[in-house]
Design a protein around this motif. Structure first.
Motif, PDB file in Angstrom:
ATOM      1  N   SER A  77       0.846  -1.199   0.000  1.00 56.20           N
ATOM      2  CA  SER A  77       0.000   0.000   0.000  1.00 56.20           C
ATOM      3  C   SER A  77       0.879   1.246   0.000  1.00 56.20           C
ATOM      4  CB  SER A  77      -0.913   0.009   1.230  1.00 56.20           C
ATOM      5  OG  SER A  77      -1.757  -1.123   1.258  1.00 56.20           O
ATOM      6  N   PRO A  78       1.459   1.595  -1.140  1.00 58.15           N
ATOM      7  CA  PRO A  78       2.412   2.712  -1.196  1.00 58.15           C
ATOM      8  C   PRO A  78       1.811   4.065  -0.824  1.00 58.15           C
ATOM      9  CG  PRO A  78       1.862   1.924  -3.404  1.00 58.15           C
ATOM     10  CD  PRO A  78       1.314   0.926  -2.443  1.00 58.15           C
ATOM     11  N   HIS A  79       0.482   4.170  -0.813  1.00 55.83           N
ATOM     12  CA  HIS A  79      -0.154   5.433  -0.436  1.00 55.83           C
ATOM     13  C   HIS A  79      -0.146   5.651   1.075  1.00 55.83           C
ATOM     14  CE1 HIS A  79      -3.122   2.195  -0.485  1.00 55.83           C
ATOM     15  NE2 HIS A  79      -3.699   2.812   0.534  1.00 55.83           N
ATOM     16  N   ILE A  80       0.140   4.611   1.859  1.00 48.15           N
ATOM     17  CA  ILE A  80       0.196   4.756   3.321  1.00 48.15           C
ATOM     18  C   ILE A  80       1.540   5.370   3.698  1.00 48.15           C
ATOM     19  CG2 ILE A  80       0.240   3.541   5.534  1.00 48.15           C
ATOM     20  CD1 ILE A  80      -1.583   1.429   4.364  1.00 48.15           C
ATOM     21  N   GLY A  81       1.500   6.440   4.478  1.00 48.75           N
ATOM     22  CA  GLY A  81       2.738   7.078   4.921  1.00 48.75           C
ATOM     23  C   GLY A  81       3.210   6.476   6.238  1.00 48.75           C
ATOM     24  N   VAL A  82       4.460   6.072   6.292  1.00 48.33           N
ATOM     25  CA  VAL A  82       5.014   5.521   7.528  1.00 48.33           C
ATOM     26  C   VAL A  82       5.924   6.562   8.174  1.00 48.33           C
ATOM     27  CG1 VAL A  82       6.438   3.719   8.573  1.00 48.33           C
ATOM     28  CG2 VAL A  82       4.892   3.142   6.687  1.00 48.33           C
ATOM     29  N   LEU A  83       5.627   6.883   9.423  1.00 45.31           N
ATOM     30  CA  LEU A  83       6.437   7.807  10.213  1.00 45.31           C
ATOM     31  C   LEU A  83       7.061   7.019  11.357  1.00 45.31           C
ATOM     32  CD1 LEU A  83       7.428  10.606  11.185  1.00 45.31           C
ATOM     33  CD2 LEU A  83       5.214  10.875  12.329  1.00 45.31           C
ATOM     34  N   VAL A  84       8.381   6.940  11.370  1.00 44.40           N
ATOM     35  CA  VAL A  84       9.080   6.209  12.422  1.00 44.40           C
ATOM     36  C   VAL A  84       9.175   7.071  13.679  1.00 44.40           C
ATOM     37  CG1 VAL A  84      11.308   5.228  13.118  1.00 44.40           C
ATOM     38  CG2 VAL A  84      10.402   4.793  10.820  1.00 44.40           C
ATOM     39  N   LEU A  85       8.856   6.464  14.818  1.00 42.17           N
ATOM     40  CA  LEU A  85       9.022   7.107  16.118  1.00 42.17           C
ATOM     41  C   LEU A  85       9.752   6.103  17.004  1.00 42.17           C
ATOM     42  CD1 LEU A  85       8.441   9.556  17.950  1.00 42.17           C
ATOM     43  CD2 LEU A  85       6.333   8.393  18.663  1.00 42.17           C
ATOM     44  N   THR A  86      11.029   6.350  17.270  1.00 45.30           N
ATOM     45  CA  THR A  86      11.874   5.334  17.892  1.00 45.30           C
ATOM     46  C   THR A  86      12.945   5.979  18.759  1.00 45.30           C
ATOM     47  OG1 THR A  86      13.322   3.439  17.382  1.00 45.30           O
ATOM     48  CG2 THR A  86      13.428   5.330  15.902  1.00 45.30           C
ATOM     49  N   MET A  87      13.633   5.142  19.533  1.00 44.06           N
ATOM     50  CA  MET A  87      14.775   5.610  20.302  1.00 44.06           C
ATOM     51  C   MET A  87      16.072   5.401  19.527  1.00 44.06           C
ATOM     52  SD  MET A  87      13.871   4.355  24.194  1.00 44.06           S
ATOM     53  CE  MET A  87      15.279   5.265  24.854  1.00 44.06           C
TER      54      MET A  87
END
Length: 216
Positions: A77-87
């Motif tokens: 699903s390339p239209h889904i934006g993934v935002l990483v929130l990590t340490m």
């Protein structure tokens, strides 16, 4: 006209942190939390089922890590934006996430306003890095030694290689079109061909590959 809130899936294996993030996001009228997952495999399943606008993704998780989960989500699903929130703030983690298709990267500890703003940016198709991460990205690019582009991207035509170099410089399609005396549609078509040949999901991934190869 009232804008629909961005639908967000929260993925983190630490329940207390995840609940805190969900509460934080739910307080924003611009965001609707549609689900949560505690591991990467569940994240992939839920993302494909719920089709959120944005997935807020941790990297270090059981069953399937966040990088692999991101790659599977973006591939399907390339239209889904993934935002990483990590340490995890090391360069390997940052670039692995971007190569997998993440459009943003924040560190845990970011202010609520930063997280909300980043979700809005990623939901709008932009690419965003937290302040500390942005500096690491620029430092990394400055340290990369140039290599002959033709050796690195033999699958590209000369015209595509020129356009990729301009994309790597941060130029938008309209600016590239003016510089090369082409139509915006032609540049857009070339860009699509470039992304397909390089097997990347979006502009940010192409920029990373190009700059690592010494372009831009």
């Amino acid at each position: 006209m009232t804008m629909e809130p961005l639908r967000v899936l929260v993925v983190d294996d630490h329940e207390e942190f995840r609940q805190g993030i969900e509460a934080l996001l739910s307080a924003s009228p611009a965001i609707e939390v549609v689900g949560h997952a505690a591991d990467g495999a569940a994240a992939v399943t839920l993302a494909l089922d719920l089709q959120p606008d944005v997935v807020l993704m941790d990297l270090h998780m059981p069953r399937l890590n966040g990088v692999e989960a991101t790659a599977r989500i973006v591939s399907s699903s390339p239209h889904i934006g993934v935002l990483v929130l990590t340490m995890m703030e090391d360069e390997d983690s940052v670039f692995a996430a971007v190569r997998a298709g993440a459009r943003g990267y924040l560190l845990k500890g970011a202010r609520r306003s930063e997280v909300v703003r980043a979700i809005g940016a990623v939901g709008a198709g932009e690419v965003i890095f937290g302040p500390g991460i942005a500096e690491r990205v620029m430092t990394y690019f400055r340290s990369v030694r140039s290599r002959p582009a033709a050796d690195v991207f033999p699958e590209l035509t000369d015209r595509e290689r020129v356009i990729l170099g301009l994309i790597a410089e941060g130029k938008e399609n309209a600016e590239i079109a003016r510089q090369l005396s082409l139509s915006v549609k032609t540049v857009r078509n070339h860009a699509s061909n470039i992304f397909a040949k390089l097997q990347v999901a979006h502009r940010a991934q192409a920029i990373v590959l190009a700059r690592e190869a010494g372009l831009g």
